[in-house]
Scaffold this motif. Structure first.
Motif: not given
Length: 85
Positions: A14-27
């Motif tokens: 869950v934490l990895a998905a949240a971090v990935a979404a926070a980083v990948l979303g803007p990119l």
């Protein structure tokens, strides 16, 4: 596993998905905006090229017409026995 290790094991996806979404979303949004801009630029360049090609073709047709018609008229006028009217 018991204790903290079990807690981390259950929550890390869950934490990895949240971090990935926070980083990948803007990119991904930035990449999509750049792709849209590049596509718009390509469409504009294509339209400009098509207009230039159409102008060249129209000019060429005009030159052909002018050459054929004027040449024919001058030849006809220069022939003996042809009325100039």
């Amino acid at each position: 596993m018991d204790g903290p290790a079990a807690a981390v094991q259950g929550t890390w996806p869950v934490l990895a998905a949240a971090v990935a979404a926070a980083v990948l979303g803007p990119l991904l949004r930035t990449a999509a905006a750049r792709a849209d801009a590049a596509q718009e630029q390509a469409l504009t360049a294509g339209a400009t090229a098509a207009r230039a090609q159409a102008r060249r073709e129209a000019h060429h047709r005009f030159q052909d017409l002018l050459h054929d018609e004027v040449s024919s008229a001058l030849r006809a006028v220069s022939m003996p026995g042809i009325a100039t009217t």
